[in-house]
Every structure is written in C-alpha cells, then in structure tokens.
Design a protein around this motif. Sequence first.
Motif, PDB file in Angstrom:
ATOM      1  N   VAL A   1       0.842  -1.203   0.000  1.00  0.00           N
ATOM      2  CA  VAL A   1       0.000   0.000   0.000  1.00  0.00           C
ATOM      3  C   VAL A   1       0.878   1.254   0.000  1.00  0.00           C
ATOM      4  CG1 VAL A   1      -1.741   1.330   1.279  1.00  0.00           C
ATOM      5  CG2 VAL A   1      -1.954  -1.159   1.097  1.00  0.00           C
ATOM      6  N   GLN A   2       1.938   1.223   0.814  1.00  0.00           N
ATOM      7  CA  GLN A   2       2.860   2.360   0.834  1.00  0.00           C
ATOM      8  C   GLN A   2       3.582   2.514  -0.505  1.00  0.00           C
ATOM      9  OE1 GLN A   2       5.407   2.067   4.396  1.00  0.00           O
ATOM     10  NE2 GLN A   2       4.213   3.764   5.210  1.00  0.00           N
ATOM     11  N   ARG A   3       3.927   1.394  -1.119  1.00  0.00           N
ATOM     12  CA  ARG A   3       4.548   1.450  -2.448  1.00  0.00           C
ATOM     13  C   ARG A   3       3.612   2.127  -3.451  1.00  0.00           C
ATOM     14  NH1 ARG A   3       8.879  -2.715  -2.501  1.00  0.00           N
ATOM     15  NH2 ARG A   3       8.991  -2.899  -4.759  1.00  0.00           N
ATOM     16  N   ALA A   4       2.328   1.769  -3.369  1.00  0.00           N
ATOM     17  CA  ALA A   4       1.324   2.394  -4.250  1.00  0.00           C
ATOM     18  C   ALA A   4       1.229   3.894  -3.972  1.00  0.00           C
ATOM     19  CB  ALA A   4      -0.031   1.720  -4.059  1.00  0.00           C
ATOM     20  N   ASP A   5       1.286   4.274  -2.688  1.00  0.00           N
ATOM     21  CA  ASP A   5       1.259   5.704  -2.326  1.00  0.00           C
ATOM     22  C   ASP A   5       2.452   6.450  -2.933  1.00  0.00           C
ATOM     23  OD1 ASP A   5      -1.097   5.627  -0.844  1.00  0.00           O
ATOM     24  OD2 ASP A   5      -0.075   5.228   1.055  1.00  0.00           O
ATOM     25  N   VAL A   6       3.627   5.829  -2.847  1.00  0.00           N
ATOM     26  CA  VAL A   6       4.835   6.442  -3.416  1.00  0.00           C
ATOM     27  C   VAL A   6       4.646   6.652  -4.916  1.00  0.00           C
ATOM     28  CG1 VAL A   6       7.283   6.055  -3.986  1.00  0.00           C
ATOM     29  CG2 VAL A   6       6.449   5.570  -1.672  1.00  0.00           C
ATOM     30  N   ARG A   7       4.167   5.624  -5.600  1.00  0.00           N
ATOM     31  CA  ARG A   7       4.004   5.716  -7.054  1.00  0.00           C
ATOM     32  C   ARG A   7       2.919   6.729  -7.433  1.00  0.00           C
ATOM     33  NH1 ARG A   7       5.186  -0.434  -6.966  1.00  0.00           N
ATOM     34  NH2 ARG A   7       7.248  -0.523  -7.935  1.00  0.00           N
ATOM     35  N   THR A   8       1.881   6.816  -6.608  1.00  0.00           N
ATOM     36  CA  THR A   8       0.830   7.814  -6.848  1.00  0.00           C
ATOM     37  C   THR A   8       1.422   9.224  -6.812  1.00  0.00           C
ATOM     38  OG1 THR A   8      -0.899   6.414  -5.899  1.00  0.00           O
ATOM     39  CG2 THR A   8      -1.341   8.780  -5.940  1.00  0.00           C
ATOM     40  N   ILE A   9       2.207   9.503  -5.779  1.00  0.00           N
ATOM     41  CA  ILE A   9       2.815  10.829  -5.625  1.00  0.00           C
ATOM     42  C   ILE A   9       3.788  11.107  -6.775  1.00  0.00           C
ATOM     43  CG2 ILE A   9       4.342  12.231  -4.148  1.00  0.00           C
ATOM     44  CD1 ILE A   9       2.974  10.649  -1.741  1.00  0.00           C
TER      45      ILE A   9
ATOM     46  N   PHE B   1       8.899  12.053   5.884  1.00  0.00           N
ATOM     47  CA  PHE B   1       8.990  12.265   4.437  1.00  0.00           C
ATOM     48  C   PHE B   1       7.615  12.045   3.793  1.00  0.00           C
ATOM     49  CE2 PHE B   1      13.349  10.989   5.760  1.00  0.00           C
ATOM     50  CZ  PHE B   1      13.994  12.175   5.426  1.00  0.00           C
ATOM     51  N   CYS B   2       7.569  11.961   2.463  1.00  0.00           N
ATOM     52  CA  CYS B   2       6.274  11.898   1.760  1.00  0.00           C
ATOM     53  C   CYS B   2       5.416  10.703   2.172  1.00  0.00           C
ATOM     54  CB  CYS B   2       6.488  11.837   0.246  1.00  0.00           C
ATOM     55  SG  CYS B   2       6.935  13.416  -0.488  1.00  0.00           S
ATOM     56  N   VAL B   3       6.076   9.543   2.291  1.00  0.00           N
ATOM     57  CA  VAL B   3       5.354   8.328   2.693  1.00  0.00           C
ATOM     58  C   VAL B   3       6.092   7.739   3.890  1.00  0.00           C
ATOM     59  CG1 VAL B   3       4.546   6.044   1.977  1.00  0.00           C
ATOM     60  CG2 VAL B   3       4.533   7.936   0.329  1.00  0.00           C
ATOM     61  N   GLY B   4       5.562   7.986   5.071  1.00  0.00           N
ATOM     62  CA  GLY B   4       6.201   7.475   6.283  1.00  0.00           C
ATOM     63  C   GLY B   4       7.490   8.213   6.614  1.00  0.00           C
ATOM     64  N   ASP B   5       8.385   7.512   7.304  1.00  0.00           N
ATOM     65  CA  ASP B   5       9.594   8.146   7.841  1.00  0.00           C
ATOM     66  C   ASP B   5      10.865   7.796   7.074  1.00  0.00           C
ATOM     67  OD1 ASP B   5       8.198   9.470   9.879  1.00  0.00           O
ATOM     68  OD2 ASP B   5       8.203   7.660  11.120  1.00  0.00           O
ATOM     69  N   GLU B   6      10.717   7.065   5.968  1.00  0.00           N
ATOM     70  CA  GLU B   6      11.903   6.715   5.167  1.00  0.00           C
ATOM     71  C   GLU B   6      11.844   7.450   3.825  1.00  0.00           C
ATOM     72  OE1 GLU B   6      14.346   4.836   6.369  1.00  0.00           O
ATOM     73  OE2 GLU B   6      13.233   4.429   8.220  1.00  0.00           O
ATOM     74  N   LEU B   7      13.020   7.783   3.325  1.00  0.00           N
ATOM     75  CA  LEU B   7      13.111   8.417   2.006  1.00  0.00           C
ATOM     76  C   LEU B   7      12.622   7.475   0.919  1.00  0.00           C
ATOM     77  CD1 LEU B   7      16.525  10.243   1.633  1.00  0.00           C
ATOM     78  CD2 LEU B   7      14.284  11.164   1.088  1.00  0.00           C
ATOM     79  N   THR B   8      11.870   7.999  -0.031  1.00  0.00           N
ATOM     80  CA  THR B   8      11.404   7.191  -1.155  1.00  0.00           C
ATOM     81  C   THR B   8      11.515   7.989  -2.458  1.00  0.00           C
ATOM     82  OG1 THR B   8       9.105   7.955  -1.066  1.00  0.00           O
ATOM     83  CG2 THR B   8       9.672   6.039   0.326  1.00  0.00           C
ATOM     84  N   MET B   9      11.154   7.321  -3.548  1.00  0.00           N
ATOM     85  CA  MET B   9      11.114   7.979  -4.864  1.00  0.00           C
ATOM     86  C   MET B   9      10.211   9.213  -4.849  1.00  0.00           C
ATOM     87  SD  MET B   9      10.675   4.859  -7.530  1.00  0.00           S
ATOM     88  CE  MET B   9      11.752   3.434  -7.467  1.00  0.00           C
ATOM     89  N   ALA B  10       9.191   9.200  -3.988  1.00  0.00           N
ATOM     90  CA  ALA B  10       8.277  10.342  -3.918  1.00  0.00           C
ATOM     91  C   ALA B  10       9.032  11.611  -3.516  1.00  0.00           C
ATOM     92  CB  ALA B  10       7.144  10.054  -2.931  1.00  0.00           C
ATOM     93  N   ASP B  11       9.941  11.485  -2.543  1.00  0.00           N
ATOM     94  CA  ASP B  11      10.737  12.644  -2.104  1.00  0.00           C
ATOM     95  C   ASP B  11      11.709  13.077  -3.190  1.00  0.00           C
ATOM     96  OD1 ASP B  11       9.786  12.530   0.785  1.00  0.00           O
ATOM     97  OD2 ASP B  11      10.643  10.526   0.532  1.00  0.00           O
ATOM     98  N   VAL B  12      12.241  12.075  -3.903  1.00  0.00           N
ATOM     99  CA  VAL B  12      13.172  12.336  -5.011  1.00  0.00           C
ATOM    100  C   VAL B  12      12.479  13.177  -6.094  1.00  0.00           C
ATOM    101  CG1 VAL B  12      14.406  11.163  -6.891  1.00  0.00           C
ATOM    102  CG2 VAL B  12      14.605  10.302  -4.551  1.00  0.00           C
ATOM    103  N   CYS B  13      11.184  12.922  -6.314  1.00  0.00           N
ATOM    104  CA  CYS B  13      10.412  13.692  -7.297  1.00  0.00           C
ATOM    105  C   CYS B  13       9.941  15.039  -6.747  1.00  0.00           C
ATOM    106  CB  CYS B  13       9.201  12.895  -7.766  1.00  0.00           C
ATOM    107  SG  CYS B  13       9.636  11.443  -8.752  1.00  0.00           S
TER     108      CYS B  13
END
Length: 217
Positions: free
Chosen positions: A90-98, A152-164
Amino acid sequence: GWMELYSYWRSSCAWRVRTALAFKDVDYTLKTVDLSKREQRAEEYLKICPLGQVPTLVLDSGTCITQSLSILEYLEETHPEPPLLPKDPVQRADVRTICNMITSGIQPLQNRQVTTHLETEYNADSLKWANHFVTAGFVALENILERTAGKFCVGDELTMADVCLVPQVYNARERFQVNMQQFPIISRISDACTNIKAFKSADPLSQPDNPQKSTET
C-alpha cells in the motif's frame, strides 16, 4: 558495469535520477546536454535518445533507458539497497501515486517546451500559466500528504516520492513564484530533504554545467 547519465543542470527529470544515483551510491559518468542551446535535438544525441530529452541512462551493454521514473525503477531493481520503495504494497502504491502526480500531472505543464511554445505562439504569460498549474497540483498533493506523510512523503523513510518532490518545489519557489506558505507539509518535507547528502550533490547549483559555476571565483 559503468553507466553514463545524460543530464542538464536545471532539468527536474535529470535531477530526480541524479538524486537516486547519489542515494544508492552508484558510480556513473555525467554527460551534460545544454538544453538552452538545443543540444538535445542534435543528431548525435537523437541517436542515443530519439525523444530528444534528458535524462538518458546508458548502460555498459549500450542499452539506453529514458524517462526518469523508468530509470528510478530500474535502479531500484538493480541496486535495491538502500531502498527508495517501502516494503508495504500500500505504501509502495502511495509512493508511485505521488511520483505520477508530480511527473505526469504537474511537471509537464510547466516544462520549458510548453512555456516557450505559449510565449512564442500565443504571446501568453507563461509565468502565470506555470504558477496556476503548479499551485493546483500542490493543492491536490498536500491533500494526499496529510494522509501519507511522516518525516517524508510516505512514512519516515526516504522514497522515490521525495526524489520527485524536491525538484518540483525548487521550480515552484525559484522559477514560478508559487506561494509555498499554503503548503506546509510539502515545504517541510522538501526542506528536510535538502539537508541530506544525496540531495545536496544532485542539486542544480552543484552541477558542473550550471552557468553560475563558471562565474564563481
């Protein structure tokens, strides 16, 4: 194997990839393409990237990967540590949505190609145009982040969402005069990211082809 990244200092799409490469500590050679001189349309570059865009990642096999999100996903699959996608589906989907909201829904509408066309063909106020669409996109994004964000954008770890997110906030602030006070979550996350080493090294001001570099003593 070696990799080459074709990049332009101020391209937000190339910036995303530079951040991911730095975060994952991947070795690569930077090749600069000057968009202001239309080098992306040069015959030599079109052989590498027929789209005439940056970024392009060239692998040692000669394979070229274009489109920043495809490159981010490729890097995640080939260099999974440290991860830029959470484990939870679900969090992965959130990252990709953002990521998609920014890369498909905001950035293309304020792209240099679009704003230049508006000015030359329609004599339109491209700053007003870009400000309108970035602001509208950020309203929707802030809304989503109210649910998904931690540090960060999704939870407390850096993800692709923050990179974008970071390059888009830079454009909003530095280029399109967007009032960021209406977006406290976006602003807080972006500010937190800019203190991280990977983001600092990928920043436009740190790039060798940044024109301000050559004027510094």
